[in-house]
Design an enzyme around this catalytic site. Sequence first.
Site, PDB file in Angstrom:
ATOM      1  N   HIS A  96      -0.896   0.334  -9.447  1.00  0.00           N
ATOM      2  CA  HIS A  96      -1.731  -0.371  -8.649  1.00  0.00           C
ATOM      3  C   HIS A  96      -2.384  -1.443  -9.494  1.00  0.00           C
ATOM      4  CE1 HIS A  96      -3.953  -0.325  -4.517  1.00  0.00           C
ATOM      5  NE2 HIS A  96      -3.503  -1.468  -5.104  1.00  0.00           N
TER       6      HIS A  96
ATOM      7  N   ARG B 146       0.740  -1.003   0.088  1.00  0.00           N
ATOM      8  CA  ARG B 146      -0.086  -0.097   0.001  1.00  0.00           C
ATOM      9  C   ARG B 146       0.930   1.434   0.251  1.00  0.00           C
ATOM     10  NH1 ARG B 146      -3.510  -2.055  -1.436  1.00  0.00           N
ATOM     11  NH2 ARG B 146      -5.862  -2.358  -0.550  1.00  0.00           N
TER      12      ARG B 146
ATOM     13  N   GLU C 296      -1.844   8.093  -3.929  1.00  0.00           N
ATOM     14  CA  GLU C 296      -1.960   7.706  -5.357  1.00  0.00           C
ATOM     15  C   GLU C 296      -3.615   8.042  -5.741  1.00  0.00           C
ATOM     16  OE1 GLU C 296      -1.275   3.380  -4.667  1.00  0.00           O
ATOM     17  OE2 GLU C 296      -3.473   3.079  -5.125  1.00  0.00           O
TER      18      GLU C 296
HETATM   19  C1  8YV Z   1      -6.969  -3.902  -5.840  1.00  0.00           C
HETATM   20  C2  8YV Z   1      -5.440  -4.248  -3.855  1.00  0.00           C
HETATM   21  O1  8YV Z   1      -7.151  -3.893  -7.091  1.00  0.00           O
HETATM   22  O2  8YV Z   1      -6.843  -6.070  -3.177  1.00  0.00           O
HETATM   23  C3  8YV Z   1      -6.092  -5.082  -2.979  1.00  0.00           C
HETATM   24  O3  8YV Z   1      -5.799  -4.929  -1.662  1.00  0.00           O
HETATM   25  O4  8YV Z   1      -4.672  -3.465  -3.400  1.00  0.00           O
HETATM   26  C4  8YV Z   1      -5.865  -4.491  -5.293  1.00  0.00           C
HETATM   27  O5  8YV Z   1      -5.959  -5.994  -5.472  1.00  0.00           O
HETATM   28  C5  8YV Z   1      -7.392  -2.620  -5.387  1.00  0.00           C
HETATM   29  O6  8YV Z   1      -7.583  -2.294  -4.085  1.00  0.00           O
HETATM   30  C6  8YV Z   1      -8.878  -2.110  -6.044  1.00  0.00           C
HETATM   31  O7  8YV Z   1      -9.734  -2.537  -5.468  1.00  0.00           O
END
Ligand code: 8YV
Length: 328
Positions: A287, A240, A269
Site C-alpha cells: 500500500h 482498495r 491488509e
Molecule cells: C494512503 C490511500 O497512503 O489516499 C489513499 O486513499 O490509499 C493512500 O494514499 C493510505 O490510505 C494511508 O493514509
Amino acid sequence: MSKPKILVARSIFPETIARLEEHFEVESNPNDESWSKARLIEKLQGRQGVFTTGSERIDAELLDACPDLKICANMAVGYNNFDIDAMTAHGVLGTNAPDVLTETTADFGFALLMATARRIAESEHFLRAGKWEKWSYDMFSGSDIHGSTLGIIGMGRIGQGIAKRGAHGFGMKVIYHNRSRLDAALEAECKASYAGKDELLKTADHVVLVVPYTPASHHTIGAAELALMKPTATLVNIARGGIVDDAALAAALRDKRIAAAGLDVFEGEPKVHPDLLTVPNVVLTPHIASATVPTRRAMADLAVDNLVGYLVSNKPVTPLNPAVLAAK
Ligand code: 8YV
C-alpha cells in the site's frame, strides 16, 4: 482562550505535529502504537478533532462515545474508514486528501503495471536467488505495454492520470469503465473511450483498478470477471482491498487463467491472502502508491489545513459531508 484539543492517531512528520501545535493542544502517537477501538475512544475524550490516516474506523459506535468530536481529517483520498452517514448524523465533519496525490499515485499505478507485465519482480527474485546460470530466448517473456489496450475501471482523477500516461506516453489504446461517462473534452484529453465492464474485461490487455471502495464496489473483480479476461492479460489493483476477490485472483493466477497481477492493496491488509504469497506471477507491494516524500508531506499538510480550517476559521478545504457545515 484555550486551544482546541486534537488527537493524531498515527505517527507522522515532526513538522506536521509542529504545525498542529501552533493551533491545538495535540496528543500524538510518536511510536505508532496500534490502538484498539476502545483505546482510540479513550484517547478521543474531550478532543474536538482527530487526524486519521485511513486505518482508523470512524463509525456510529465511536461517534456515540466521543461527544466532543467535531472533525475527522483523513490523510488519504479514500475514506472508506469513515461511516459518512453516521458522521453527518452526529454533526461530525469528515475531510479527505484529494488531488495532492493524483500524479504520484498514477505514476505508481503505471510502475506496477510495467513491473507486472514485464515480470520485473519475478525475474529479480530469480537473479538474487542465484538461479541465473545462462541466458535463454524465452526467459521471463512478458507482454507489451506499448501499443496494447489498457482498460481502466474507475476514471476519477487517478484513473485519468493513468490513461494519459498510457495514451500519450506509450501509445496505448485506452478504454475505461466508470459509474458515469466523462464529458467529451475529458475523454479527448485522456484519449480514452467508454466501454461496458464486460467488454472492457474481454478486450483489455491490461486492466487497472482505481475505483473507491463502497459496498457496491466490493469484489468488482471476482471469479466471473477474471474468467472474462484474456489468458495473456494483467490485472493491477491500486484502489482498495476488497475491490478484488483475492482468493479468486490467487486461483486464477495459479491456473494461469490470467498472466499476472500487480497488487498494492489487499483484503484485510496488512494481512495478505496466503495463496497470493505462493504464486510467482504476482507483484505485491505494501500500500505505497502515494508514498513519495513530497506527496506524503502534501497529504499531511492538507489534513492539517482541514483541521485548522474547520476548528479555527470554520473553512475546511476538502469537506466530504458539507451538510454538517450547513447545519451549523
Ligand atoms: C494512503 C490511500 O497512503 O489516499 C489513499 O486513499 O490509499 C493512500 O494514499 C493510505 O490510505 C494511508 O493514509
